[in-house]
Design a protein around this motif. Structure first.
Motif, PDB file in Angstrom:
ATOM      1  N   ALA A   1       0.834  -1.206   0.000  1.00 45.72           N
ATOM      2  CA  ALA A   1       0.000   0.000   0.000  1.00 45.72           C
ATOM      3  C   ALA A   1       0.868   1.255   0.000  1.00 45.72           C
ATOM      4  O   ALA A   1       0.555   2.240  -0.684  1.00 45.72           O
ATOM      5  CB  ALA A   1      -0.932  -0.013   1.207  1.00 45.72           C
TER       6      ALA A   1
ATOM      7  N   TYR B   1       0.308   3.661  -3.110  1.00 50.10           N
ATOM      8  CA  TYR B   1      -0.420   4.886  -2.814  1.00 50.10           C
ATOM      9  C   TYR B   1       0.440   5.967  -2.176  1.00 50.10           C
ATOM     10  O   TYR B   1       0.043   7.124  -2.106  1.00 50.10           O
ATOM     11  CB  TYR B   1      -1.617   4.580  -1.900  1.00 50.10           C
TER      12      TYR B   1
ATOM     13  N   VAL C   1      -0.174   5.659   5.062  1.00 51.94           N
ATOM     14  CA  VAL C   1      -1.093   4.537   5.078  1.00 51.94           C
ATOM     15  C   VAL C   1      -1.455   4.314   6.540  1.00 51.94           C
ATOM     16  O   VAL C   1      -0.569   4.160   7.384  1.00 51.94           O
ATOM     17  CB  VAL C   1      -0.454   3.268   4.485  1.00 51.94           C
TER      18      VAL C   1
ATOM     19  N   PRO D   1      -5.278   4.586   2.166  1.00 52.58           N
ATOM     20  CA  PRO D   1      -5.707   3.272   2.653  1.00 52.58           C
ATOM     21  C   PRO D   1      -5.729   3.214   4.185  1.00 52.58           C
ATOM     22  O   PRO D   1      -4.913   3.847   4.864  1.00 52.58           O
ATOM     23  CB  PRO D   1      -4.638   2.316   2.107  1.00 52.58           C
TER      24      PRO D   1
ATOM     25  N   LEU E   1      -5.381  -5.004  -2.957  1.00 53.40           N
ATOM     26  CA  LEU E   1      -3.995  -4.781  -3.350  1.00 53.40           C
ATOM     27  C   LEU E   1      -3.594  -5.691  -4.505  1.00 53.40           C
ATOM     28  O   LEU E   1      -2.750  -5.326  -5.324  1.00 53.40           O
ATOM     29  CB  LEU E   1      -3.064  -4.988  -2.153  1.00 53.40           C
TER      30      LEU E   1
END
Length: 326
Positions: free
Chosen positions: A37, A41, A45, A81, A320
């Motif tokens: 993640a 991203y 997170v 996330p 994911l």
């Protein structure tokens, strides 16, 4: 000219390393989920609770941009996330995340999810569920939170079983936390079956393969050594159980430590043999750190004692995996 004193020879020490030890498939999956993640991203997170019970792992992920929170109300309104830990969460948590339109990613270990599904099936069949586990442990909180209040009774000991007055006593099922002592759980299950002969059992034992395998390795090694070290965190259930298993198997000196700096060297000064294992959330680098610390004080010979081969693999959470495929 006087000769320089000869340095004292280090005493010999045989180190028996347990195999399997350390990370299990569920822990690898959870840590990989956070790292994936972060890669996809970028930080931050958010992670609800410790992703696994190991301070070294948590601090490492913090440095990479993970933000650990106790509850979702600490997470701002965000598109970042929000990952749920390997221990599992009550249904109210993903429901709240969905209500707030947070991007929730469930990293619950699939073997914990199996217990959740078992409990749900029993509930749908009208059974009252007895959960064997430790009160307050995140996995137990998560399992009890799968069903309405009162649907599950928690027992921790045989004495709890003797006091249990479940509704209804003639239509019961039991499930267990995945990281318990195998021997303790067998005794509690036997007590349940004595009191409630018709109680429904899991189709397959709920204590996970990794917990069982690590305890079996400790049972093999502990009677052979003067002392035993379990690498792991104090809040790790499976690590605490390994220490208890070592003691019961006849090892009089058993210690749970996270890092080499925690070792009380006065305890280990006179030993000739040491057993070494690691809980399922402890990385191998900490095992190596412990060995290096002993090698500074002893002439170390390392041997591996293997009791099982592990090849279990769990894929990343679906969100994911889909992102990786794109």
């Amino acid at each position: 000219m006087p000769l320089a004193p000869t340095p004292a020879a280090k005493p010999p020490l045989t180190v028996l390393i347990c195999a399997p030890r350390g990370f299990c498939a569920g822990v690898v999956r959870a840590i990989d989920a956070v790292e994936k993640a972060l890669t996809v991203y970028g930080p931050p997170v958010y992670v609800r609770h410790e992703i696994v019970h190991n301070k070294y792992v948590v601090e490492s992920l913090k440095r990479k941009g993970a933000v650990f929170v106790d509850e979702l109300d600490e997470v701002p309104d965000t598109t970042a996330p929000v990952i749920f830990s390997a221990h599992g969460v009550p249904k109210a948590v993903p429901n709240e995340a969905e209500r707030r339109r947070l991007f929730g990613i469930d990293a619950t270990c699939p073997l914990v999810t199996k217990v959740h599904r078992e409990a749900e099936v029993h509930h749908k069949r009208g059974r009252h569920i007895v959960l064997i586990g430790h009160a307050g442990h995140p996995e137990v909180v998560g399992t009890m939170g799968q069903l309405p209040s009162g649907a599950i009774s928690l027992v921790e000991t045989i004495a709890d079983v003797e006091r249990l007055v479940p509704p209804p006593a003639d239509n019961l099922a039991y499930v267990t936390q995945t990281t318990l002592s195998v021997d303790d759980t067998e005794a509690i299950v036997a007590a349940l079956k004595r009191r409630f002969p018709a109680i429904a059992s899991p189709h397959k034992e709920d204590i996970c393969y990794a917990t069982t395998n690590r305890q079996e390795a400790v049972k093999r090694v502990a009677p052979q050594v003067d002392a035993m070290i379990v690498v792991g965190s104090p809040n790790s259930s499976n690590s605490q159980r390994l220490k208890e298993v070592a003691e019961r198997a006849g090892c009089h000196i058993a210690r749970l430590v996270l890092r080499a700096e925690e070792i009380d060297w006065t305890v280990f000064s006179g030993i000739r043999s040491l057993g070494l294992t690691a809980g399922a959330s402890a990385p191998e680098i900490l095992v190596e750190e412990i060995i290096d610390a002993f090698a500074e004080r002893f002439e170390v010979t390392v041997e591996t004692v293997s009791t099982a081969d592990e090849s279990v693999f769990f894929p990343l959470p679906r969100a994911l995996r889909e992102e990786a495929a794109e």
